[in-house]
Write a protein that holds these residues in place. Structure first.
Motif, PDB file in Angstrom:
ATOM      1  N   VAL A  26       0.841  -1.204   0.000  1.00 42.94           N
ATOM      2  CA  VAL A  26       0.000   0.000   0.000  1.00 42.94           C
ATOM      3  C   VAL A  26       0.875   1.253   0.000  1.00 42.94           C
ATOM      4  O   VAL A  26       0.596   2.234  -0.699  1.00 42.94           O
ATOM      5  CB  VAL A  26      -0.948  -0.005   1.217  1.00 42.94           C
ATOM      6  N   GLY A  27       1.969   1.208   0.762  1.00 40.66           N
ATOM      7  CA  GLY A  27       2.901   2.325   0.754  1.00 40.66           C
ATOM      8  C   GLY A  27       3.540   2.528  -0.609  1.00 40.66           C
ATOM      9  O   GLY A  27       3.711   3.659  -1.070  1.00 40.66           O
ATOM     10  N   ALA A  28       3.899   1.418  -1.283  1.00 37.24           N
ATOM     11  CA  ALA A  28       4.480   1.516  -2.625  1.00 37.24           C
ATOM     12  C   ALA A  28       3.477   2.120  -3.602  1.00 37.24           C
ATOM     13  O   ALA A  28       3.847   2.927  -4.472  1.00 37.24           O
ATOM     14  CB  ALA A  28       4.927   0.138  -3.100  1.00 37.24           C
ATOM     15  N   LEU A  29       2.202   1.735  -3.474  1.00 37.99           N
ATOM     16  CA  LEU A  29       1.164   2.279  -4.352  1.00 37.99           C
ATOM     17  C   LEU A  29       1.046   3.788  -4.163  1.00 37.99           C
ATOM     18  O   LEU A  29       0.979   4.542  -5.139  1.00 37.99           O
ATOM     19  CB  LEU A  29      -0.165   1.592  -4.048  1.00 37.99           C
ATOM     20  N   ALA A  30       1.036   4.228  -2.915  1.00 33.90           N
ATOM     21  CA  ALA A  30       0.942   5.665  -2.646  1.00 33.90           C
ATOM     22  C   ALA A  30       2.193   6.399  -3.116  1.00 33.90           C
ATOM     23  O   ALA A  30       2.116   7.532  -3.602  1.00 33.90           O
ATOM     24  CB  ALA A  30       0.711   5.895  -1.153  1.00 33.90           C
ATOM     25  N   THR A  31       3.354   5.757  -2.969  1.00 35.70           N
ATOM     26  CA  THR A  31       4.594   6.383  -3.435  1.00 35.70           C
ATOM     27  C   THR A  31       4.575   6.588  -4.939  1.00 35.70           C
ATOM     28  O   THR A  31       4.908   7.664  -5.454  1.00 35.70           O
ATOM     29  CB  THR A  31       5.804   5.515  -3.052  1.00 35.70           C
ATOM     30  N   LEU A  32       4.183   5.557  -5.676  1.00 37.68           N
ATOM     31  CA  LEU A  32       4.154   5.650  -7.132  1.00 37.68           C
ATOM     32  C   LEU A  32       3.146   6.682  -7.629  1.00 37.68           C
ATOM     33  O   LEU A  32       3.310   7.252  -8.706  1.00 37.68           O
ATOM     34  CB  LEU A  32       3.831   4.284  -7.734  1.00 37.68           C
ATOM     35  N   SER A  33       2.110   6.941  -6.841  1.00 40.10           N
ATOM     36  CA  SER A  33       1.096   7.911  -7.268  1.00 40.10           C
ATOM     37  C   SER A  33       1.629   9.331  -7.264  1.00 40.10           C
ATOM     38  O   SER A  33       1.068  10.214  -7.921  1.00 40.10           O
ATOM     39  CB  SER A  33      -0.145   7.815  -6.374  1.00 40.10           C
ATOM     40  N   THR A  34       2.713   9.572  -6.530  1.00 40.76           N
ATOM     41  CA  THR A  34       3.238  10.930  -6.416  1.00 40.76           C
ATOM     42  C   THR A  34       4.701  11.059  -6.836  1.00 40.76           C
ATOM     43  O   THR A  34       5.218  12.173  -6.916  1.00 40.76           O
ATOM     44  CB  THR A  34       3.109  11.435  -4.964  1.00 40.76           C
ATOM     45  N   VAL A  35       5.378   9.954  -7.107  1.00 42.91           N
ATOM     46  CA  VAL A  35       6.812  10.017  -7.400  1.00 42.91           C
ATOM     47  C   VAL A  35       7.095  10.769  -8.699  1.00 42.91           C
ATOM     48  O   VAL A  35       8.219  11.243  -8.920  1.00 42.91           O
ATOM     49  CB  VAL A  35       7.410   8.586  -7.449  1.00 42.91           C
ATOM     50  N   ALA A  36       6.098  10.905  -9.569  1.00 44.84           N
ATOM     51  CA  ALA A  36       6.307  11.617 -10.829  1.00 44.84           C
ATOM     52  C   ALA A  36       6.768  13.050 -10.595  1.00 44.84           C
ATOM     53  O   ALA A  36       7.520  13.617 -11.400  1.00 44.84           O
ATOM     54  CB  ALA A  36       5.020  11.618 -11.656  1.00 44.84           C
ATOM     55  N   PHE A  37       6.341  13.656  -9.483  1.00 44.52           N
ATOM     56  CA  PHE A  37       6.776  15.019  -9.205  1.00 44.52           C
ATOM     57  C   PHE A  37       8.272  15.082  -8.910  1.00 44.52           C
ATOM     58  O   PHE A  37       8.908  16.099  -9.156  1.00 44.52           O
ATOM     59  CB  PHE A  37       5.973  15.599  -8.035  1.00 44.52           C
ATOM     60  N   LEU A  38       8.825  13.995  -8.370  1.00 46.39           N
ATOM     61  CA  LEU A  38      10.268  13.948  -8.169  1.00 46.39           C
ATOM     62  C   LEU A  38      11.004  13.668  -9.469  1.00 46.39           C
ATOM     63  O   LEU A  38      12.119  14.142  -9.680  1.00 46.39           O
ATOM     64  CB  LEU A  38      10.612  12.865  -7.137  1.00 46.39           C
ATOM     65  N   LEU A  39      10.380  12.894 -10.352  1.00 44.97           N
ATOM     66  CA  LEU A  39      11.043  12.485 -11.589  1.00 44.97           C
ATOM     67  C   LEU A  39      10.992  13.569 -12.661  1.00 44.97           C
ATOM     68  O   LEU A  39      12.002  13.823 -13.344  1.00 44.97           O
ATOM     69  CB  LEU A  39      10.396  11.200 -12.114  1.00 44.97           C
ATOM     70  N   ILE A  40       9.833  14.191 -12.835  1.00 46.73           N
ATOM     71  CA  ILE A  40       9.678  15.150 -13.933  1.00 46.73           C
ATOM     72  C   ILE A  40       9.135  16.495 -13.470  1.00 46.73           C
ATOM     73  O   ILE A  40       8.840  17.358 -14.299  1.00 46.73           O
ATOM     74  CB  ILE A  40       8.756  14.589 -15.043  1.00 46.73           C
ATOM     75  N   GLY A  41       8.999  16.699 -12.156  1.00 50.47           N
ATOM     76  CA  GLY A  41       8.380  17.927 -11.669  1.00 50.47           C
ATOM     77  C   GLY A  41       9.104  19.188 -12.096  1.00 50.47           C
ATOM     78  O   GLY A  41       8.482  20.155 -12.525  1.00 50.47           O
ATOM     79  N   LEU A  42      10.429  19.207 -11.987  1.00 52.62           N
ATOM     80  CA  LEU A  42      11.175  20.414 -12.333  1.00 52.62           C
ATOM     81  C   LEU A  42      11.180  20.704 -13.834  1.00 52.62           C
ATOM     82  O   LEU A  42      10.870  21.827 -14.243  1.00 52.62           O
ATOM     83  CB  LEU A  42      12.602  20.314 -11.787  1.00 52.62           C
ATOM     84  N   PRO A  43      11.522  19.735 -14.686  1.00 54.95           N
ATOM     85  CA  PRO A  43      11.437  20.051 -16.124  1.00 54.95           C
ATOM     86  C   PRO A  43      10.022  20.352 -16.581  1.00 54.95           C
ATOM     87  O   PRO A  43       9.829  21.113 -17.531  1.00 54.95           O
ATOM     88  CB  PRO A  43      12.001  18.806 -16.810  1.00 54.95           C
ATOM     89  N   ALA A  44       9.011  19.781 -15.910  1.00 56.69           N
ATOM     90  CA  ALA A  44       7.630  20.056 -16.309  1.00 56.69           C
ATOM     91  C   ALA A  44       7.316  21.542 -16.205  1.00 56.69           C
ATOM     92  O   ALA A  44       6.589  22.095 -17.032  1.00 56.69           O
ATOM     93  CB  ALA A  44       6.655  19.249 -15.456  1.00 56.69           C
ATOM     94  N   GLY A  45       7.869  22.219 -15.192  1.00 56.93           N
ATOM     95  CA  GLY A  45       7.627  23.656 -15.069  1.00 56.93           C
ATOM     96  C   GLY A  45       8.171  24.428 -16.251  1.00 56.93           C
ATOM     97  O   GLY A  45       7.519  25.334 -16.772  1.00 56.93           O
TER      98      GLY A  45
END
Length: 449
Positions: A66-85
């Motif tokens: 369950v923790g892994a599921l919640a992590t994956l739901s938000t990890v995209a902000f760590l992976l692409i959050g800065l270039p996305a801006g």
């Protein structure tokens, strides 16, 4: 006003932009955006309840899973959050928002389809929440970047209060409805409502026609992606007030996510409570967000903008220590009261903090500033979910809740110890901005106050 804003101004009818700067409701495009956010928030909050309950009840997921599921739901902000801006600053915001909603609608449609075909797996949930997180990166950054361009800077506090109130109502109605739908129709059917809501949001956004083009598109001078990202980081971390707002919000998200990740396991597996009870508990938090968002403007008008951000945290943040008391009977009521109070503080922080950082940022930097904040804030959600899963596996669910409660109770400190606490009013112009002015080099950030 920068040259970029001057170039964009003719795209907006003068009566909407200048006659009623403090009345965003008079702007048709804002009303359209608000309606689209309404659909999207309802779907997001139904999915917030339904997806982890699918994992726990239908796929027998462990606390770590369950923790892994919640992590994956938000990890995209760590992976692409800065270039996305930086990407959003180069794109048509309306197109970004529509595409993100269509992608999310398609992803969530795959869950009930797989369930009906009896091929649904935990791995599919992992993929869906990860890709949904990527689409959410662009949706969140795009919506926060387009808002000042729709309503003007004088209308930001009222517009943000309306949007944050809507998000809070979505937490109440969406999560309450999510728990009820799961209980009545099963979790996969509830996820189908999430898909339909995102589709409705995309269709509504098509009606927005008057969003000014980003300055980078108007002037067509390409800038290296790395330089743009670095400029956004300097703008946030080089300003004492923006830096404090970012750290306080990140710590608050970290604590909230640690708590929320373990609540489905606690309610369903350990306490044996129905899904509706979990949805109701989360709805109580949404009620706190709503009250905080609605009270932000009048309280800030009396105490001052920065003093409200600092003092309300000092007074209310310790209520987060009541949340780990959740249990049958009195413990459930105490935990609910603590969660309501902690979310009231968060609702006020959202309205006042977002308005402050938008007013301190030039139009050319809005996407990167928002992306930097989303990188930190939603990255904290990913870290919090991972911490919750790890601590939950190694200790107990209640111990994990205490870890989250401590973060909630102390998250106010960066703002309380910063110049934000002494600010009475919002800046009239972007203070401390490092935005590239047209025809001029970027300036080094300066701390306001």
């Amino acid at each position: 006003m920068t040259a970029a804003v001057q170039a964009a101004a003719p795209d907006r009818p003068p009566d909407e932009r200048t006659m009623h700067p403090d009345s965003p409701w008079r702007i048709a495009d804002f009303r359209t955006l608000f309606t689209a956010i309404t659909f999207g928030q309802f779907g997001t909050n139904v999915g917030y309840v339904a997806v982890p309950l699918i994992a726990v009840s239908a796929l027998d997921a462990s606390p770590g899973q369950v923790g892994a599921l919640a992590t994956l739901s938000t990890v995209a902000f760590l992976l692409i959050g800065l270039p996305a801006g930086a990407w959003v600053d180069r794109m048509r915001h309306r197109r970004v928002l529509i595409t993100a909603d269509l992608v999310r609608a398609g992803l969530f449609t795959s869950i009930p389809m797989a369930w009906w075909l009896d091929v649904l797996t935990l791995e599919q949930l992992y993929v869906v929440v990860l890709l949904n997180g990527c689409a959410t990166v662009f949706s969140d950054v795009g919506s926060q970047s387009v808002l000042p361009r729709l309503v003007g800077r004088d209308g930001l506090v009222q517009a943000n209060a309306a949007v944050m109130s809507l998000i809070a109502v979505g937490n109440v109605a969406g999560r309450g409805a999510g728990g009820g739908l799961v209980q009545l129709l099963t979790a996969p059917v509830a996820v189908a409502f999430t898909a339909v809501s995102h589709l409705a949001s995309a269709l509504r956004l098509i009606s927005i026609h008057r969003v000014p083009a980003p300055p980078s598109l108007l002037h067509g001078r390409p800038v290296r992606l790395g330089a743009q990202i670095a400029e956004g980081l300097r703008h946030v971390f080089g300003n004492r007030e923006l830096r404090a707002l970012a750290f306080t919000a990140a710590l608050n998200n970290l604590g909230s996510q640690i708590v929320n990740t373990m609540l489905p396991v606690l309610f369903i597996r350990e306490l044996g409570l129905p899904a509706g009870a979990l949805g109701l508990f989360w709805a109580v938090g949404g009620a706190g967000l709503l009250l905080g968002a609605r009270c932000a403007r009048p309280i800030a008008g009396r105490l001052g903008h920065g003093r409200t951000l600092g003092l309300v945290g000092l007074w209310l943040a310790p209520a987060g220590l009541l949340v780990p008391l959740v249990d049958h009977g009195l413990g459930l009521w105490l935990a609910g009261a603590g969660y309501l109070t902690a979310m009231f503080k968060t609702g006020m922080d959202n309205v006042l903090g977002v308005s402050l950082r938008q007013r301190m940022t030039s139009d050319s930097l809005l996407g990167r500033m928002n992306a930097t904040f989303r990188f930190l804030l939603t990255g904290a959600l990913a870290v919090g979910a991972a911490v919750a899963g790890l601590v939950g596996e190694l200790t107990t669910v209640h111990t994990t809740l205490w870890v989250g409660g401590v973060f909630l109770a102390t998250a106010f400190l960066p703002v309380f110890l910063s110049p934000v606490r002494t600010r009475r009013e919002l800046p009239r112009q972007h203070e401390g901005s490092t935005g590239i002015q047209e025809g001029k080099p970027a300036l080094e950030p300066g701390g306001a106050g």
